[in-house]
Design a protein around this motif. Sequence first.
Motif, PDB file in Angstrom:
ATOM      1  N   LYS A 216       9.743 -10.206  23.305  1.00  0.00           N
ATOM      2  CA  LYS A 216       8.380 -10.732  23.274  1.00  0.00           C
ATOM      3  C   LYS A 216       7.462  -9.767  24.010  1.00  0.00           C
ATOM      4  CE  LYS A 216       9.065 -14.808  21.296  1.00  0.00           C
ATOM      5  NZ  LYS A 216       8.372 -15.249  20.067  1.00  0.00           N
ATOM      6  N   THR A 217       6.597  -9.113  23.276  1.00  0.00           N
ATOM      7  CA  THR A 217       5.675  -8.147  23.879  1.00  0.00           C
ATOM      8  C   THR A 217       4.241  -8.492  23.496  1.00  0.00           C
ATOM      9  OG1 THR A 217       5.925  -6.650  21.991  1.00  0.00           O
ATOM     10  CG2 THR A 217       7.379  -6.297  23.896  1.00  0.00           C
ATOM     11  N   HIS A 218       3.315  -7.814  24.136  1.00  0.00           N
ATOM     12  CA  HIS A 218       1.895  -8.025  23.877  1.00  0.00           C
ATOM     13  C   HIS A 218       1.297  -6.709  23.398  1.00  0.00           C
ATOM     14  CE1 HIS A 218      -2.323  -9.175  24.537  1.00  0.00           C
ATOM     15  NE2 HIS A 218      -1.875 -10.417  24.516  1.00  0.00           N
ATOM     16  N   PRO A 219       0.431  -6.743  22.373  1.00  0.00           N
ATOM     17  CA  PRO A 219      -0.128  -5.493  21.864  1.00  0.00           C
ATOM     18  C   PRO A 219      -1.043  -4.792  22.853  1.00  0.00           C
ATOM     19  CG  PRO A 219      -1.153  -7.387  20.796  1.00  0.00           C
ATOM     20  CD  PRO A 219       0.012  -7.906  21.573  1.00  0.00           C
ATOM     21  N   GLY A 220      -1.651  -5.544  23.743  1.00  0.00           N
ATOM     22  CA  GLY A 220      -2.491  -4.940  24.762  1.00  0.00           C
ATOM     23  C   GLY A 220      -1.690  -4.668  26.017  1.00  0.00           C
ATOM     24  N   PRO A 221      -2.187  -3.812  26.897  1.00  0.00           N
ATOM     25  CA  PRO A 221      -1.464  -3.551  28.139  1.00  0.00           C
ATOM     26  C   PRO A 221      -1.532  -4.753  29.078  1.00  0.00           C
ATOM     27  CG  PRO A 221      -3.606  -2.476  28.180  1.00  0.00           C
ATOM     28  CD  PRO A 221      -3.441  -3.043  26.797  1.00  0.00           C
ATOM     29  N   LEU A 222      -0.472  -4.942  29.866  1.00  0.00           N
ATOM     30  CA  LEU A 222      -0.472  -5.932  30.930  1.00  0.00           C
ATOM     31  C   LEU A 222      -1.039  -5.272  32.177  1.00  0.00           C
ATOM     32  CD1 LEU A 222       3.200  -7.278  30.547  1.00  0.00           C
ATOM     33  CD2 LEU A 222       1.179  -7.887  29.187  1.00  0.00           C
ATOM     34  N   LEU A 223      -2.089  -5.843  32.747  1.00  0.00           N
ATOM     35  CA  LEU A 223      -2.638  -5.334  33.999  1.00  0.00           C
ATOM     36  C   LEU A 223      -2.136  -6.214  35.133  1.00  0.00           C
ATOM     37  CD1 LEU A 223      -4.502  -3.616  35.769  1.00  0.00           C
ATOM     38  CD2 LEU A 223      -6.390  -5.166  35.153  1.00  0.00           C
ATOM     39  N   VAL A 224      -1.421  -5.614  36.074  1.00  0.00           N
ATOM     40  CA  VAL A 224      -0.854  -6.364  37.203  1.00  0.00           C
ATOM     41  C   VAL A 224      -1.155  -5.616  38.491  1.00  0.00           C
ATOM     42  CG1 VAL A 224       1.265  -7.227  38.276  1.00  0.00           C
ATOM     43  CG2 VAL A 224       0.997  -7.321  35.777  1.00  0.00           C
ATOM     44  N   ASP A 225      -1.722  -6.338  39.459  1.00  0.00           N
ATOM     45  CA  ASP A 225      -1.961  -5.779  40.783  1.00  0.00           C
ATOM     46  C   ASP A 225      -1.058  -6.471  41.793  1.00  0.00           C
ATOM     47  OD1 ASP A 225      -3.992  -3.750  40.566  1.00  0.00           O
ATOM     48  OD2 ASP A 225      -5.396  -5.334  40.027  1.00  0.00           O
ATOM     49  N   GLN A 226      -0.510  -5.686  42.729  1.00  0.00           N
ATOM     50  CA  GLN A 226       0.403  -6.210  43.732  1.00  0.00           C
ATOM     51  C   GLN A 226       0.150  -5.555  45.089  1.00  0.00           C
ATOM     52  OE1 GLN A 226       3.146  -8.625  43.605  1.00  0.00           O
ATOM     53  NE2 GLN A 226       2.626  -8.293  45.766  1.00  0.00           N
ATOM     54  N   GLY A 227       0.007  -6.367  46.122  1.00  0.00           N
ATOM     55  CA  GLY A 227      -0.129  -5.840  47.469  1.00  0.00           C
ATOM     56  C   GLY A 227       1.221  -5.489  48.062  1.00  0.00           C
ATOM     57  N   THR A 228       1.308  -4.358  48.751  1.00  0.00           N
ATOM     58  CA  THR A 228       2.595  -3.951  49.330  1.00  0.00           C
ATOM     59  C   THR A 228       2.926  -4.705  50.610  1.00  0.00           C
ATOM     60  OG1 THR A 228       1.572  -2.127  50.567  1.00  0.00           O
ATOM     61  CG2 THR A 228       2.389  -1.640  48.339  1.00  0.00           C
ATOM     62  N   ASP A 229       1.938  -5.362  51.220  1.00  0.00           N
ATOM     63  CA  ASP A 229       2.182  -6.163  52.416  1.00  0.00           C
ATOM     64  C   ASP A 229       2.235  -7.651  52.093  1.00  0.00           C
ATOM     65  OD1 ASP A 229       2.144  -3.783  53.743  1.00  0.00           O
ATOM     66  OD2 ASP A 229       0.567  -4.342  55.170  1.00  0.00           O
ATOM     67  N   ASP A 230       2.491  -7.973  50.845  1.00  0.00           N
ATOM     68  CA  ASP A 230       2.595  -9.367  50.406  1.00  0.00           C
ATOM     69  C   ASP A 230       3.811 -10.013  51.067  1.00  0.00           C
ATOM     70  OD1 ASP A 230       3.151 -11.739  48.812  1.00  0.00           O
ATOM     71  OD2 ASP A 230       1.846 -10.883  47.274  1.00  0.00           O
ATOM     72  N   GLU A 231       3.581 -11.131  51.761  1.00  0.00           N
ATOM     73  CA  GLU A 231       4.671 -11.801  52.486  1.00  0.00           C
ATOM     74  C   GLU A 231       5.703 -12.443  51.569  1.00  0.00           C
ATOM     75  OE1 GLU A 231       1.000 -14.606  52.855  1.00  0.00           O
ATOM     76  OE2 GLU A 231       1.424 -12.505  52.370  1.00  0.00           O
ATOM     77  N   PHE A 232       5.366 -12.550  50.270  1.00  0.00           N
ATOM     78  CA  PHE A 232       6.290 -13.158  49.306  1.00  0.00           C
ATOM     79  C   PHE A 232       6.910 -12.122  48.356  1.00  0.00           C
ATOM     80  CE2 PHE A 232       3.067 -16.551  50.127  1.00  0.00           C
ATOM     81  CZ  PHE A 232       3.911 -17.431  50.807  1.00  0.00           C
ATOM     82  N   LEU A 233       6.843 -10.868  48.710  1.00  0.00           N
ATOM     83  CA  LEU A 233       7.237  -9.803  47.793  1.00  0.00           C
ATOM     84  C   LEU A 233       8.673  -9.970  47.292  1.00  0.00           C
ATOM     85  CD1 LEU A 233       5.961  -7.299  46.539  1.00  0.00           C
ATOM     86  CD2 LEU A 233       6.860  -5.956  48.448  1.00  0.00           C
ATOM     87  N   ASP A 234       9.571 -10.469  48.161  1.00  0.00           N
ATOM     88  CA  ASP A 234      10.963 -10.613  47.758  1.00  0.00           C
ATOM     89  C   ASP A 234      11.176 -11.736  46.749  1.00  0.00           C
ATOM     90  OD1 ASP A 234      10.374 -12.606  49.614  1.00  0.00           O
ATOM     91  OD2 ASP A 234      12.395 -12.645  50.442  1.00  0.00           O
ATOM     92  N   ARG A 235      10.135 -12.590  46.563  1.00  0.00           N
ATOM     93  CA  ARG A 235      10.224 -13.653  45.573  1.00  0.00           C
ATOM     94  C   ARG A 235       9.329 -13.386  44.357  1.00  0.00           C
ATOM     95  NH1 ARG A 235       9.696 -18.793  49.538  1.00  0.00           N
ATOM     96  NH2 ARG A 235       9.066 -17.195  51.029  1.00  0.00           N
ATOM     97  N   LEU A 236       8.547 -12.341  44.405  1.00  0.00           N
ATOM     98  CA  LEU A 236       7.667 -11.978  43.284  1.00  0.00           C
ATOM     99  C   LEU A 236       8.335 -10.963  42.358  1.00  0.00           C
ATOM    100  CD1 LEU A 236       4.339 -11.660  45.318  1.00  0.00           C
ATOM    101  CD2 LEU A 236       5.095 -13.595  43.931  1.00  0.00           C
TER     102      LEU A 236
END
Length: 283
Positions: A216-236
């Motif tokens: 399952k893909t999308h014809p447009g690009p997926l834009l995703v931003d992620q903070g490196t100091d996110d306290e939930f990074l291990d669950r994201l």
Amino acid sequence: MTANPFTLLESHACCGGEVRFLSHQSRELGLPARVNLFLPESAVAGAAVPAVYCLAGLTCDQDTFLIKSNAIRYAAAHGLALIAPDTSPRGADVAGEDEAYDLGTAAGYYLDATADPWAAHYRMGSYIRKELPALMEAHFPLKAGCRGIMGHSMGGMGALAIALGDASAWQTVSAFAPISAPARVEWGQKVTKAYFGGYEAEWGQYDPCLLLAAGKTHPGPLLVDQGTDDEFLDRLRPDLLEEAAAKAGQALMLRRHKGYDHSYWFVQSFVKDHLAHHAKGLL
């Protein structure tokens, strides 16, 4: 045209347009539902415009994204409507639904529960994918079928899964700090036990990484931003999203931002780029 099912609770002038706080009786949820709508100036005047659906995360509601993200001013500049639904049904009276922040009230995960007692009302998947867009486009000046979807955290998971699951219905998609592989982390495992009665295969419809692995893909690009100091990074697990997208041949713009956490201060910092991304694909 059928009678308008929405009750207007409040309206406020904002950024040249108007914010409307609405309620209606949802067929899918079997309960009253709240949703907030921003209409840019042209839509207030009656012109049909594209809409971007904004999905908030755990503990949040229909107010959170529009109030905290600073998205309205950029939507207004592009002439886009914003639609912000609640994050779960309210008043389902399921035993224990208010005991934890990550299951039950404000934690609908934008999916349809299949196990009792959750299955009767916890149907945010069908509500967002089918019922709400049809109602909004029938009763407000919105271009039929011209939609984008974005979200934060649990809402980012929902945005990616909904767009990947039916790419023809959602022309653009973006996410802030999404739960990228819910079937493989603590939050999702709790959902499996409760909403799915332990049946892990149900995640195939809602887990962005599993959807990509299934082609399952999308014809447009997926834009995703992620903070490196996110306290939930291990669950994201953005690393798993990056891996799944590469294997599927899915265009992904995954931008990592040093020093940023999981809060709406992070969302505010990059929401301008997200509205530009949606405008490019919808206008």
